[in-house]
Design a protein around this motif. Structure first.
Motif, PDB file in Angstrom:
ATOM      1  N   ASP A 161       0.820  -1.202   0.000  1.00 20.27           N
ATOM      2  CA  ASP A 161       0.000   0.000   0.000  1.00 20.27           C
ATOM      3  C   ASP A 161       0.862   1.264   0.000  1.00 20.27           C
ATOM      4  O   ASP A 161       1.811   1.390   0.793  1.00 20.27           O
ATOM      5  CB  ASP A 161      -0.915   0.023   1.231  1.00 20.27           C
ATOM      6  CG  ASP A 161      -1.963  -1.071   1.198  1.00 20.27           C
ATOM      7  OD1 ASP A 161      -2.215  -1.613   0.108  1.00 20.27           O
ATOM      8  OD2 ASP A 161      -2.513  -1.400   2.269  1.00 20.27           O
ATOM      9  N   ASP A 162       0.528   2.190  -0.893  1.00 13.82           N
ATOM     10  CA  ASP A 162       1.144   3.526  -0.914  1.00 13.82           C
ATOM     11  C   ASP A 162       2.666   3.477  -0.988  1.00 13.82           C
ATOM     12  O   ASP A 162       3.369   4.258  -0.338  1.00 13.82           O
ATOM     13  CB  ASP A 162       0.713   4.329   0.333  1.00 13.82           C
ATOM     14  CG  ASP A 162      -0.791   4.438   0.453  1.00 13.82           C
ATOM     15  OD1 ASP A 162      -1.436   4.718  -0.577  1.00 13.82           O
ATOM     16  OD2 ASP A 162      -1.316   4.226   1.563  1.00 13.82           O
ATOM     17  N   ASP A 163       3.200   2.554  -1.785  1.00 14.48           N
ATOM     18  CA  ASP A 163       4.646   2.408  -1.926  1.00 14.48           C
ATOM     19  C   ASP A 163       4.965   1.931  -3.340  1.00 14.48           C
ATOM     20  O   ASP A 163       5.197   0.743  -3.566  1.00 14.48           O
ATOM     21  CB  ASP A 163       5.189   1.430  -0.876  1.00 14.48           C
ATOM     22  CG  ASP A 163       6.710   1.291  -0.922  1.00 14.48           C
ATOM     23  OD1 ASP A 163       7.349   1.957  -1.758  1.00 14.48           O
ATOM     24  OD2 ASP A 163       7.256   0.504  -0.122  1.00 14.48           O
ATOM     25  N   PRO A 164       4.980   2.846  -4.316  1.00  8.33           N
ATOM     26  CA  PRO A 164       5.223   2.443  -5.707  1.00  8.33           C
ATOM     27  C   PRO A 164       6.539   1.698  -5.901  1.00  8.33           C
ATOM     28  O   PRO A 164       6.604   0.761  -6.709  1.00  8.33           O
ATOM     29  CB  PRO A 164       5.220   3.778  -6.465  1.00  8.33           C
ATOM     30  CG  PRO A 164       4.411   4.701  -5.618  1.00  8.33           C
ATOM     31  CD  PRO A 164       4.697   4.290  -4.206  1.00  8.33           C
ATOM     32  N   ASP A 221     -13.770  -3.913  11.365  1.00 12.85           N
ATOM     33  CA  ASP A 221     -12.978  -2.781  10.876  1.00 12.85           C
ATOM     34  C   ASP A 221     -12.273  -3.134   9.574  1.00 12.85           C
ATOM     35  O   ASP A 221     -12.144  -2.287   8.674  1.00 12.85           O
ATOM     36  CB  ASP A 221     -11.955  -2.346  11.928  1.00 12.85           C
ATOM     37  CG  ASP A 221     -11.153  -1.143  11.483  1.00 12.85           C
ATOM     38  OD1 ASP A 221     -11.763  -0.082  11.253  1.00 12.85           O
ATOM     39  OD2 ASP A 221      -9.909  -1.256  11.340  1.00 12.85           O
ATOM     40  N   LEU A 222     -11.814  -4.382   9.447  1.00 18.99           N
ATOM     41  CA  LEU A 222     -11.179  -4.808   8.196  1.00 18.99           C
ATOM     42  C   LEU A 222     -12.174  -4.741   7.040  1.00 18.99           C
ATOM     43  O   LEU A 222     -11.836  -4.293   5.945  1.00 18.99           O
ATOM     44  CB  LEU A 222     -10.641  -6.231   8.334  1.00 18.99           C
ATOM     45  CG  LEU A 222      -9.470  -6.443   9.310  1.00 18.99           C
ATOM     46  CD1 LEU A 222      -9.117  -7.926   9.370  1.00 18.99           C
ATOM     47  CD2 LEU A 222      -8.255  -5.617   8.906  1.00 18.99           C
ATOM     48  N   ALA A 223     -13.413  -5.192   7.287  1.00 18.93           N
ATOM     49  CA  ALA A 223     -14.439  -5.134   6.244  1.00 18.93           C
ATOM     50  C   ALA A 223     -14.712  -3.692   5.834  1.00 18.93           C
ATOM     51  O   ALA A 223     -14.863  -3.387   4.638  1.00 18.93           O
ATOM     52  CB  ALA A 223     -15.723  -5.806   6.729  1.00 18.93           C
ATOM     53  N   GLY A 233      -6.910 -13.988  -0.311  1.00 25.02           N
ATOM     54  CA  GLY A 233      -6.287 -14.297   0.965  1.00 25.02           C
ATOM     55  C   GLY A 233      -5.368 -13.210   1.470  1.00 25.02           C
ATOM     56  O   GLY A 233      -5.207 -13.042   2.681  1.00 25.02           O
ATOM     57  N   GLY A 234      -4.748 -12.448   0.548  1.00 21.76           N
ATOM     58  CA  GLY A 234      -3.766 -11.457   0.967  1.00 21.76           C
ATOM     59  C   GLY A 234      -4.097 -10.026   0.627  1.00 21.76           C
ATOM     60  O   GLY A 234      -3.626  -9.102   1.289  1.00 21.76           O
ATOM     61  N   THR A 235      -4.894  -9.803  -0.424  1.00 19.75           N
ATOM     62  CA  THR A 235      -5.225  -8.444  -0.854  1.00 19.75           C
ATOM     63  C   THR A 235      -6.684  -8.361  -1.271  1.00 19.75           C
ATOM     64  O   THR A 235      -7.320  -9.359  -1.568  1.00 19.75           O
ATOM     65  CB  THR A 235      -4.353  -7.999  -2.048  1.00 19.75           C
ATOM     66  OG1 THR A 235      -4.564  -8.881  -3.156  1.00 19.75           O
ATOM     67  CG2 THR A 235      -2.872  -7.978  -1.685  1.00 19.75           C
ATOM     68  N   SER A 236      -7.171  -7.128  -1.303  1.00 19.92           N
ATOM     69  CA  SER A 236      -8.508  -6.835  -1.832  1.00 19.92           C
ATOM     70  C   SER A 236      -8.317  -5.860  -2.984  1.00 19.92           C
ATOM     71  O   SER A 236      -7.758  -4.776  -2.803  1.00 19.92           O
ATOM     72  CB  SER A 236      -9.404  -6.218  -0.753  1.00 19.92           C
ATOM     73  OG  SER A 236      -9.621  -7.126   0.292  1.00 19.92           O
ATOM     74  N   ARG A 291      -3.883  -3.943   0.892  1.00 21.84           N
ATOM     75  CA  ARG A 291      -3.264  -5.190   1.338  1.00 21.84           C
ATOM     76  C   ARG A 291      -4.005  -5.725   2.573  1.00 21.84           C
ATOM     77  O   ARG A 291      -3.480  -5.777   3.679  1.00 21.84           O
ATOM     78  CB  ARG A 291      -1.784  -4.963   1.624  1.00 21.84           C
ATOM     79  CG  ARG A 291      -0.953  -6.244   1.756  1.00 21.84           C
ATOM     80  CD  ARG A 291       0.501  -5.894   2.060  1.00 21.84           C
ATOM     81  NE  ARG A 291       1.289  -7.048   2.441  1.00 21.84           N
ATOM     82  CZ  ARG A 291       2.049  -7.752   1.609  1.00 21.84           C
ATOM     83  NH1 ARG A 291       2.106  -7.416   0.329  1.00 21.84           N
ATOM     84  NH2 ARG A 291       2.758  -8.772   2.044  1.00 21.84           N
ATOM     85  N   ILE A 292      -5.242  -6.089   2.351  1.00 23.46           N
ATOM     86  CA  ILE A 292      -6.063  -6.734   3.384  1.00 23.46           C
ATOM     87  C   ILE A 292      -6.766  -7.899   2.714  1.00 23.46           C
ATOM     88  O   ILE A 292      -7.364  -7.741   1.646  1.00 23.46           O
ATOM     89  CB  ILE A 292      -7.119  -5.782   3.975  1.00 23.46           C
ATOM     90  CG1 ILE A 292      -6.470  -4.573   4.646  1.00 23.46           C
ATOM     91  CG2 ILE A 292      -7.999  -6.530   4.981  1.00 23.46           C
ATOM     92  CD1 ILE A 292      -7.483  -3.536   5.115  1.00 23.46           C
ATOM     93  N   GLY A 293      -6.697  -9.071   3.320  1.00 22.13           N
ATOM     94  CA  GLY A 293      -7.369 -10.237   2.768  1.00 22.13           C
ATOM     95  C   GLY A 293      -7.724 -11.226   3.857  1.00 22.13           C
ATOM     96  O   GLY A 293      -7.679 -10.914   5.058  1.00 22.13           O
TER      97      GLY A 293
END
Length: 414
Positions: free
Chosen positions: A126-129, A341-343, A181-184, A212-214
């Motif tokens: 996230d936020d890191d090109p 909160d993740l949802a 599982g690892g990202t949305s 990066r939430i899964g």
């Protein structure tokens, strides 16, 4: 040139080839999915997939590694981990797993595969090109190291959109949600039967975003909230107002970090902590899990309970392998309380995608859902609430991305 589409997922992997159409290859028995797991046993070739999980559950001496994709974009990718008497870099572990997948696909299809379209999340980091670029570069190098001469990438939600587009009868503006599982990951794409035949689709892609939430993050938070307190998380030390150090529990609750605990230094630290703990019997449970290298058993039990609670409303998480009679109860309300909160954070990306595309929620005709974590009711509810007028379409949970990547591979190879 034999081309394939490869969906290397955090939890499961698929590989597809063009055989009169996009077809996912059977990679383990009759299964077209194979868990992203590898098991190293002394003196034996590594096992992958379900066989790897079975060897671990049966108590075969060795080292299990799961959620391999999650190390991409992290410093772990260049680190090493002990495997028997040697140390392997995590990138080499991924290479061995993917080499096994490739070999199975070649045996099943009777063709050597030298071209691959790899799926990738919108953001590895996230936020890191720069971190994003390094993660893709690492995956490219791994693919080349196992024999792919031509390696390209496609965003996973775009691949899912290509699969969905095969079945539509008119033009639609679709928001594709791939919650794995690892990202949305999310894309807003203009689709139609006529557009499906075009080679160049860049103008049809209005927005891409991801976080990066899964599913493994839901496992981690649920484990920290319901299981790790039984092993001492949050319990007091005997002296002062300090609590037991929490780093052990966070590693144990995180699929990709579990193996970090399996070393003599950590075991000595846990024993010292147990002696000074206010509830030493709880730390004894932690000690038993780490000494017995049962961290993946614990994580699997949490994952299973998460799925059961989401489907049936309640689940009993049996922990008898830690201590006789030990268990935790999880219900759907508790699941939502711990992971709500993740949802919400996942659903926030829908708004960002709409703003990026310059359209309102009312403009979206269809919300296409794929990825295992779309099966969690509160995740699905959070997404559908963002697009109340959109038709909700459930894709092939584990196959849509792989099928779309196969379509893309065939197009690029033509």
């Amino acid at each position: 040139m034999a081309a394939c589409g490869l969906d290397f997922g955090t939890s499961n992997t698929t590989l597809g080839c063009w055989r009169g159409g996009p077809r996912l290859v059977r990679l383990e028995g009759e299964h077209v999915t194979i868990p992203s797991a590898i098991f190293f046993a002394p003196g034996r070739e590594p096992e992958i997939g379900r066989a790897a999980m079975a060897a671990y559950v049966e108590g075969v001496p060795g080292r299990l590694m799961r959620s391999l994709k999650s190390v991409l974009g992290s410093t772990l990718i260049e680190e090493t981990t002990p495997v028997g008497r040697q140390r392997l870099r995590f990138r080499d572990v991924i290479a061995r797993y993917l080499a096994g997948v490739k070999a199975r696909a070649e045996a099943e299809t009777g063709s050597a595969l030298d071209s691959v379209v790899h799926g990738r999340p919108v953001h590895f980091v996230d936020d890191d090109p720069e971190g994003d670029r390094k993660a893709e570069d690492a995956l490219r190098q791994i693919a080349e190291s196992i024999g792919f001469r031509h390696v390209s990438f496609q965003y996973e939600p775009i691949a899912a959109a290509l699969d969905y587009e095969q079945g539509i009868a008119r033009e639609e503006l679709a928001l594709i949600a791939d919650i794995g599982g690892g990202t949305s990951d999310f894309s807003i794409v203009r689709l139609s039967p006529e557009r499906h035949a075009r080679a160049e689709r860049a103008a049809d892609i209005l927005a891409n975003d991801g976080v990066r939430i899964g599913g493994t993050d839901f496992d981690r938070v649920l484990s920290l909230g319901t299981v790790m307190p039984l092993l001492g998380l949050g319990s007091p030390m005997r002296r002062g107002d300090l609590a037991v150090p929490n780093a052990y529990f966070h590693d144990l609750a995180t699929w990709s970090s579990i193996n970090r605990l399996y070393n003599p230094k950590t075991l000595r630290e846990i024993e010292e902590t147990r002696r000074d703990a206010g509830r030493p019997e709880l730390l004894g449970r932690l000690q038993a899990v780490v000494e017995g290298e049962r961290g993946h058993s614990l994580a699997t039990a949490v994952e299973t309970a998460k799925i059961a609670a989401s489907e049936t409303g309640t689940a009993r998480l049996e922990l008898g392998f830690v201590e006789g009679g030990l268990a935790a109860e999880i219900d759907r309300d508790g699941l939502v309380r711990h992971t709500g909160d993740l949802a919400r954070r996942i659903a926030e990306r829908v708004g960002r995608c709409l703003r990026q595309a310059g359209v309102g929620a009312e403009a979206i005709d269809a919300l296409f859902l794929t990825g295992g974590s779309t099966g969690l009711p509160h995740v699905r509810a959070a997404l559908t609430a963002c697009l109340p007028r959109a038709r909700v379409v459930a894709g092939d949970t584990f196959g849509s991305v792989g099928t779309g990547l196969t379509l893309e591979a065939a197009r690029r190879a033509a």
